[in-house]
Write a protein that holds these residues in place. Structure first.
Motif, PDB file in Angstrom:
ATOM      1  N   ALA A  29       1.138  -1.174  -0.064  1.00 53.44           N
ATOM      2  CA  ALA A  29      -0.205   0.129   0.076  1.00 53.44           C
ATOM      3  C   ALA A  29       0.981   1.240   0.026  1.00 53.44           C
ATOM      4  O   ALA A  29       1.852   1.174   0.667  1.00 53.44           O
ATOM      5  N   THR A  30       0.283   2.249  -0.516  1.00 57.40           N
ATOM      6  CA  THR A  30       1.031   3.527  -0.625  1.00 57.40           C
ATOM      7  C   THR A  30      -0.356   4.735  -0.652  1.00 57.40           C
ATOM      8  O   THR A  30      -1.505   4.260  -0.580  1.00 57.40           O
ATOM      9  N   SER A  31      -0.056   5.934  -0.667  1.00 59.99           N
ATOM     10  CA  SER A  31      -0.879   7.078  -0.958  1.00 59.99           C
ATOM     11  C   SER A  31      -0.345   8.032  -1.972  1.00 59.99           C
ATOM     12  O   SER A  31       0.929   8.121  -1.880  1.00 59.99           O
ATOM     13  N   HIS A 136      -7.192  10.022   0.505  1.00 63.08           N
ATOM     14  CA  HIS A 136      -6.110   9.486   1.677  1.00 63.08           C
ATOM     15  C   HIS A 136      -5.732  11.021   1.752  1.00 63.08           C
ATOM     16  O   HIS A 136      -4.501  11.289   1.712  1.00 63.08           O
ATOM     17  N   ASN A 181     -10.062   7.026   3.588  1.00 61.64           N
ATOM     18  CA  ASN A 181      -8.788   6.367   4.581  1.00 61.64           C
ATOM     19  C   ASN A 181      -8.815   6.894   5.644  1.00 61.64           C
ATOM     20  O   ASN A 181      -8.670   8.038   6.007  1.00 61.64           O
ATOM     21  N   ASN A 313      -6.725  -0.859   9.108  1.00 56.44           N
ATOM     22  CA  ASN A 313      -5.531  -0.251   9.235  1.00 56.44           C
ATOM     23  C   ASN A 313      -4.794  -0.416  10.553  1.00 56.44           C
ATOM     24  O   ASN A 313      -5.478   0.146  11.639  1.00 56.44           O
ATOM     25  N   TYR A 315      -1.503  -1.217  13.421  1.00 55.82           N
ATOM     26  CA  TYR A 315      -0.220  -1.098  13.650  1.00 55.82           C
ATOM     27  C   TYR A 315       0.179  -1.708  14.949  1.00 55.82           C
ATOM     28  O   TYR A 315       1.187  -2.316  15.226  1.00 55.82           O
ATOM     29  N   THR A 386      -5.858  -3.578   5.180  1.00 62.08           N
ATOM     30  CA  THR A 386      -5.357  -2.429   4.244  1.00 62.08           C
ATOM     31  C   THR A 386      -4.173  -1.680   4.467  1.00 62.08           C
ATOM     32  O   THR A 386      -3.502  -1.165   3.648  1.00 62.08           O
ATOM     33  N   GLU A 387      -3.660  -1.971   5.761  1.00 64.51           N
ATOM     34  CA  GLU A 387      -2.314  -1.387   6.068  1.00 64.51           C
ATOM     35  C   GLU A 387      -1.806  -1.921   7.420  1.00 64.51           C
ATOM     36  O   GLU A 387      -2.765  -2.321   8.338  1.00 64.51           O
ATOM     37  N   TRP A 436       2.285  -1.991   4.711  1.00 62.97           N
ATOM     38  CA  TRP A 436       2.575  -0.568   4.636  1.00 62.97           C
ATOM     39  C   TRP A 436       3.927  -0.473   5.183  1.00 62.97           C
ATOM     40  O   TRP A 436       4.315  -0.691   6.035  1.00 62.97           O
ATOM     41  N   SER A 437       4.869   0.155   4.082  1.00 62.49           N
ATOM     42  CA  SER A 437       4.320   0.857   2.848  1.00 62.49           C
ATOM     43  C   SER A 437       5.307   0.028   1.934  1.00 62.49           C
ATOM     44  O   SER A 437       6.374  -0.475   2.225  1.00 62.49           O
ATOM     45  N   GLU A 443       6.444  11.100   5.418  1.00 63.99           N
ATOM     46  CA  GLU A 443       5.425  10.420   6.434  1.00 63.99           C
ATOM     47  C   GLU A 443       4.501  11.505   7.123  1.00 63.99           C
ATOM     48  O   GLU A 443       4.790  12.008   8.118  1.00 63.99           O
TER      49      GLU A 443
END
Length: 490
Positions: A29-31, A136, A181, A313, A315, A386-387, A436-437, A443
């Motif tokens: 994933a990225t944005s 995003h 997002n 998402n 973490y 998704t992340e 990610w990512s 960032e």
């Protein structure tokens, strides 16, 4: 766990591709704002992040995404590397101000459409499924200036027009759409604390809740457009991406258990409860009163079940304790939530090792609990992770090899990917996982000081790309190869 992958033996207890169901998708994933650059190219208008980062004091290292990592010009190189590593999907975001430079949905920018058409076509040529995020965080600046951005109910219609243009231009190939997002971050950090664009921080307690309310309605409006005008022909699905850390009660006390549940209500339930149940969580209504907007009966019917999958998402996880006397200086969201977030219990037990960011502790078991919570509360919906990832601190004086040998990140992914496999065995309907990512990138308020990528980007030497050990681990994992084999990424 620990079954043999195709073509190689896994270490005892180590997760393999064979631990996941047939058809399970692994991607990166990225944005847009974090990687594309090309601020003034291709007819793009300014986004709120373009303008926000112009004030260097807003970004830790005074940088911006004006060039970012130049994915706009290097997308073929990036997609080829993605394919060589073995990823089957790419979650990217479309920049609203590349499609409608002023955000108003009237004059479409054909150069912007052409860029994303080329990107999507090249992905498909390389065997990579596109997962497209419509928003995003990079709202067209003109919409912030003229109507007040997410604080105005007019934004709902503008977002629906933008979504429709994307469905019409890309939906013949894009079958997995994400509307928004992490609306939590936009609401709190953009319109509450002001550390993200557009930097609204006027102390009005209602602003984050208004921004959240309009994001939920905008999501529902775009799903409605898709189902009415495109679903029958295109056959795709539309989801909503929320971010939430797992809340583990700091003790067995009833008040800490309640605080942990409340913490998740304020992060996750804030956005999902209205869609699934028609209103905000009771714990929020009770504590926030009329600061929370009301849904009319018409709105309730309109938003209900306007979702095909949940994007999560995730973490980290934290210990959560009750906090009966929150700091009065905090914005009302935090005062009302009444929780204390801890990395250690009173016994001294740490929840996990910390990554570079102070908020990110490595707690693989937390994602399993988070997924199972969602499955239980929302009647086992389709879920995509998704992340998921961790960061290193950038050190301009460090040797390249130091960054490429990212053993901590390898351990992170082994643990978290394994925990997702366990959640599937528990019965959760998880269909995909996105790391990610893909690339080290801009960032947000941290600038280029943190590196989340599995591919190192050399900011000093022409933005060259170098796969890290974590990228190589994924390649072996995805190909079912033995631990000693090395993929060809040249």
């Amino acid at each position: 766990m620990g079954s043999t992958g195709r073509g190689g033996e896994a270490a005892a207890g180590e997760v393999t591709r064979a631990d996941f169901p047939e058809g399970f998708v692994f991607g990166v994933a990225t944005s847009a704002y974090q990687i594309e650059g090309a601020r003034n190219e291709g007819g793009k208008g300014d986004s709120i992040w373009d303008v926000f980062a112009d004030k260097k004091e807003h970004i830790l290292d005074g940088t911006s995404g004006e060039l970012a990592v130049d994915h706009y010009h290097r997308y073929k190189e990036d997609i080829e590397l993605m394919a060589k590593l073995g990823f089957g999907a790419y979650r990217f975001s479309i920049s609203w101000s590349r499609i409608f430079p002023d955000g108003l949905g009237k004059d479409i920018n054909e150069e912007g459409v052409a860029f994303y058409n080329n990107l999507i076509d090249f992905m498909i040529e390389k065997g990579i499924q596109p997962y497209a995020t419509l928003y995003h965080w990079d709202l067209p600046h003109n919409l912030h200036q003229t109507v007040g951005g997410w604080l105005s109910d007019k934004i709902v219609d503008y977002f629906a027009l933008y979504a429709e243009a994307c469905f019409a231009n890309f939906g013949d190939r894009v079958k997995h759409w994400i509307t928004i997002n992490e609306p939590l971050q936009t609401s709190l950090h953009g319109y509450g604390i002001g550390i993200f664009a557009p930097g609204v921080c006027e102390g009005e307690a209602a602003e984050p809740f208004l921004a959240a309310h309009h994001q939920i309605l905008a999501h529902a409006a775009s799903v409605d457009v898709y189902r009415r005008k495109f679903k029958a022909v295109q056959g795709g699905t539309v989801g909503f991406v929320v971010d939430c850390e797992w809340a583990e009660p700091a003790s067995d006390k009833i008040e800490d258990q309640a605080a942990a549940a409340r913490h998740i209500d304020f992060l996750l339930g804030w956005y999902l409860d209205p869609i699934y149940f028609g209103d905000y969580p009771e714990s929020m209504r009770k504590r926030l009163g009329d600061r929370l907007p009301n849904f009319s009966e018409k709105d309730r019917e309109f938003i209900r079940n306007k979702i095909d999958f949940i994007g999560l998402n995730h973490y980290t996880s934290k210990f959560i304790a009750n906090q009966p006397n929150p700091q009065p200086k905090e914005i009302h969201f935090f005062q009302a939530r009444q929780v204390e977030i801890l990395e250690k219990r009173s016994s001294g037990e740490a929840i996990g090792e910390r990554a570079a960011s102070e908020w990110l502790c490595i707690v693989p078991w937390g994602i399993r609990k988070m997924i199972n919570y969602i499955a239980k509360k929302y009647d086992n919906p389709i879920i995509y992770v998704t992340e998921n990832g961790m960061d290193d601190l950038d050190d301009p004086s460090a040797a390249l090899d130091q960054f490429l040998n990212d053993t901590k990140r390898v351990g992170f992914f082994k643990g978290y990917v394994g925990a997702v496999a366990e959640a599937i065995k528990d019965g959760a309907d998880v269909r995909g996982y996105f790391a990610w990512s893909f690339l080290d990138n801009f960032e947000w308020a941290q600038g280029f000081t943190k590196r989340f990528g599995i591919v190192y980007v050399d900011y000093k030497n022409g933005l060259s790309r170098h796969p890290k050990a974590s990228a190589m681990w994924f390649s072996r994992f995805l190909n079912g190869a033995g631990a000693d084999s090395k993929p060809d990424t040249n």
